[in-house]
Design a protein around this motif. Structure first.
Motif, PDB file in Angstrom:
ATOM      1  N   SER A  44      70.906 -22.737   9.925  1.00  0.00           N
ATOM      2  CA  SER A  44      70.503 -21.871   8.995  1.00  0.00           C
ATOM      3  C   SER A  44      69.945 -20.363   9.575  1.00  0.00           C
ATOM      4  O   SER A  44      69.909 -19.464   8.981  1.00  0.00           O
ATOM      5  N   THR A  45      69.746 -20.637  10.929  1.00  0.00           N
ATOM      6  CA  THR A  45      69.140 -19.295  11.572  1.00  0.00           C
ATOM      7  C   THR A  45      70.633 -18.604  12.302  1.00  0.00           C
ATOM      8  O   THR A  45      70.780 -17.342  12.469  1.00  0.00           O
ATOM      9  N   ARG A  80      64.885 -25.874  18.170  1.00  0.00           N
ATOM     10  CA  ARG A  80      63.889 -27.094  18.537  1.00  0.00           C
ATOM     11  C   ARG A  80      63.549 -27.743  17.310  1.00  0.00           C
ATOM     12  O   ARG A  80      63.191 -28.987  17.250  1.00  0.00           O
ATOM     13  N   ALA A  81      63.464 -26.990  16.173  1.00  0.00           N
ATOM     14  CA  ALA A  81      63.168 -27.466  14.758  1.00  0.00           C
ATOM     15  C   ALA A  81      64.437 -28.303  14.099  1.00  0.00           C
ATOM     16  O   ALA A  81      64.468 -28.987  13.245  1.00  0.00           O
ATOM     17  N   ALA A 106      66.500 -13.697  18.900  1.00  0.00           N
ATOM     18  CA  ALA A 106      66.466 -14.559  19.939  1.00  0.00           C
ATOM     19  C   ALA A 106      65.307 -15.586  19.660  1.00  0.00           C
ATOM     20  O   ALA A 106      65.640 -17.020  19.902  1.00  0.00           O
ATOM     21  N   LEU A 107      64.187 -15.303  19.691  1.00  0.00           N
ATOM     22  CA  LEU A 107      63.074 -16.279  19.559  1.00  0.00           C
ATOM     23  C   LEU A 107      63.487 -16.968  18.139  1.00  0.00           C
ATOM     24  O   LEU A 107      63.130 -18.283  18.177  1.00  0.00           O
ATOM     25  N   ALA A 108      63.533 -16.464  17.076  1.00  0.00           N
ATOM     26  CA  ALA A 108      64.106 -17.336  16.066  1.00  0.00           C
ATOM     27  C   ALA A 108      65.075 -18.419  16.005  1.00  0.00           C
ATOM     28  O   ALA A 108      64.820 -19.401  15.747  1.00  0.00           O
ATOM     29  N   ALA A 120      67.747 -29.163   5.572  1.00  0.00           N
ATOM     30  CA  ALA A 120      67.446 -29.361   6.958  1.00  0.00           C
ATOM     31  C   ALA A 120      68.756 -29.395   7.548  1.00  0.00           C
ATOM     32  O   ALA A 120      69.723 -30.065   7.184  1.00  0.00           O
ATOM     33  N   MET A 121      68.887 -28.575   8.380  1.00  0.00           N
ATOM     34  CA  MET A 121      70.411 -28.527   9.475  1.00  0.00           C
ATOM     35  C   MET A 121      70.018 -28.616  10.720  1.00  0.00           C
ATOM     36  O   MET A 121      68.996 -28.372  11.373  1.00  0.00           O
ATOM     37  N   ASP A 122      71.118 -29.112  11.372  1.00  0.00           N
ATOM     38  CA  ASP A 122      71.023 -29.062  12.905  1.00  0.00           C
ATOM     39  C   ASP A 122      72.227 -28.365  13.347  1.00  0.00           C
ATOM     40  O   ASP A 122      73.089 -28.038  12.480  1.00  0.00           O
TER      41      ASP A 122
END
Length: 502
Positions: free
Chosen positions: A314-315, A308-309, A300-302, A11-13
């Motif tokens: 990681s993205t 948001r998640a 961009a959508l990813a 889990a990353m922010d």
């Protein structure tokens, strides 16, 4: 009932890695990525065909370790990693089919291992879809079994960024730390300059971002890069006059690196050209290039979904590394080759796959069948287009390589047999096919002088090749000439089988 294991799921922010969250995961999840890797291997063997001869650059790399022909001139931009990867087969066998099969199996294994790293960072279905997206691009299938370094830089980039993220999440993960170093070494072993561009964001992050600072991770990146590049640097001082001189020489051979927008050139090459230099002609049909414009939109959508998640890192990290990997080939070079962007495609595949899965699963349950149908149709059309382009690329490449083989057979008929020397038009690959040395007196592959070449021609079977409409080189004007297809073969004085003027 299937057994489960408790393993960490990342889990990353946006601030960096956070505490790992434990969630159950089914044993056997690697089956999907293994299936993708096996399908990729089979696609190479069936669609590229093991019997396709070696290309121009392949002839250079294979000749360094092969007993079939003398080593060709090795120019400044090249690195010997791919030659050494091919050596277990090329060093004792001249069979191109055996070499292709070996590399197809190896590239399938490499894809599986690189995808395996991303399990836990993303759901299995995202990782498997990312592998399928990358593995079905025509350029990936074409270069998987080729003796070329770009695919392996892509595999190193995909594995390296994934290991970097894993090492940040779990500081006790020694395997991830070793994976970072090994991936950096693999990339540098294949193409040192490409490796620098890929890992640049990682180096900046561990040096400048306080939450990401880890001395061991920095050491893994630096040591891996140095280990892979050390032979290239040593060779720079031994054969090119130093590291700066080699880099300058490499830049000159590539047309002079600097601000030069090559996006349109890369777009033109998507029709199946393995090299677009000079890159002229019209832009390919919309159906051939639609996927290229869809990628950044899906990426961009990813990123929006990831923000948001609260798993931005990681993205975002593979996106940034993809951007730096592509920068020199989109904005700093005056020609295009689709293989240059393989690391870009590999890194982009993960976020794009995540976006596609989101499109299928995010809508309300009543809309999901519609979304699934649209995505499935889009992917099916995409794969169909990729394989149509692949068939065309394989056909044209096979034809060119067969022409070289026929010219080599004609040289043998004229008496130009090993030990021998070939110079002039397309001399390098034709010389390899004939088992001869190649020599040039000018151009990027210049390796001799006219005086030395004439001395060699007086004692060794020598041929100078020129197009049929061009005259022979000045030093070969008195040599017997033979017409063969679009070429004229001018045979040197030491060749006993030289015939009359053709």
């Amino acid at each position: 009932m299937a057994k489960t294991l408790n393993v960490p799921l990342v889990a990353m922010d946006y601030r960096g890695p956070t505490r790992a969250v434990r969630t159950p995961r089914r044993i056997g999840g690697h089956g999907w990525t293994a299936a993708v890797a096996v399908a990729f291997t089979l696609a190479q063997l069936v669609l590229v065909r093991p019997g396709m001869g070696l290309g121009w650059d392949e002839a250079v790399y294979v000749s360094q370790v092969s007993g079939h022909a003398p080593a060709a001139f090795f120019s400044a931009p090249r690195s010997r990693g791919i030659s050494l990867l091919a050596a277990p087969i090329a060093s004792w066998s001249s069979s191109t089919s055996l070499l292709r099969i070996y590399l197809a199996l190896l590239s399938g294994l490499g894809l599986f291992l690189a995808l395996r790293v991303w399990r836990g960072l993303f759901p299995v279905r995202v990782v498997a879809l990312a592998g399928a997206l990358f593995a079905t691009l025509w350029v990936t299938v074409f270069y998987g079994p080729e003796v070329m370094p770009n695919y392996w830089v892509a595999i190193g980039a995909l594995a390296g960024v994934g290991c970097f993220l894993r090492a940040q999440v779990d500081r006790r993960d020694r395997a991830a730390l070793w994976g970072v170093g090994a991936s950096a070494a693999l990339m540098a072993w294949m193409r040192p300059t490409d490796a620098v561009w890929v890992i640049l964001p990682l180096l900046v992050l561990v040096v400048c971002a306080r939450r990401w600072r880890r001395p061991r991770l920095l050491a893994a990146l630096v040591v891996g890069l140095g280990t892979g590049a050390v032979a290239w640097v040593v060779e720079a001082y031994a054969s090119f006059g130093g590291l700066g001189a080699r880099l300058a020489d490499a830049s000159r051979i590539q047309g002079g690196l600097g601000w030069n927008i090559a996006v349109l050139d890369q777009l033109r090459s998507l029709r199946g050209q393995t090299l677009c230099r000079p890159c002229t002609g019209s832009v390919p049909a919309p159906e051939l290039i639609a996927w290229w414009f869809a990628m950044p939109l899906l990426a961009a959508l990813a990123l929006v979904v990831a923000v948001r998640a609260r798993r931005t890192a990681s993205t975002l990290l593979p996106l940034v590394c993809a951007a730096t990997a592509s920068a020199p080939y989109l904005f700093m070079i005056g020609y295009a080759a689709p293989r240059f962007l393989l690391p870009f495609y590999a890194l982009l595949a993960i976020p794009v796959a995540d976006a596609l899965v989101h499109l299928v699963t995010a809508p309300r349950p009543s809309w999901r069948p519609v979304a699934l149908t649209l995505v499935a149709l889009g992917l099916a059309g995409h794969v169909a287009v990729q394989y149509a382009v692949l068939e065309d690329a394989v056909g044209r490449s096979t034809g060119a390589r067969q022409d070289w083989a026929r010219t080599a057979a004609e040289l043998h008929r004229l008496g130009v047999r090993p030990p021998c020397v070939v110079t002039g038009q397309e001399a390098l690959p034709i010389a390899f096919y004939a088992g001869c040395s190649s020599a040039q007196t000018q151009g990027h592959n210049a390796s001799t002088t006219t005086a030395d070449l004439l001395r060699t021609a007086g004692r060794t079977p020598t041929a100078a090749l020129a197009t049929a409409k061009d005259g022979p080189p000045g030093y070969a004007r008195d040599w017997p000439s033979h017409r063969f297809g679009d070429l004229r073969i001018h045979v040197g004085p030491a060749t006993g089988a030289a015939g009359s003027q053709g």
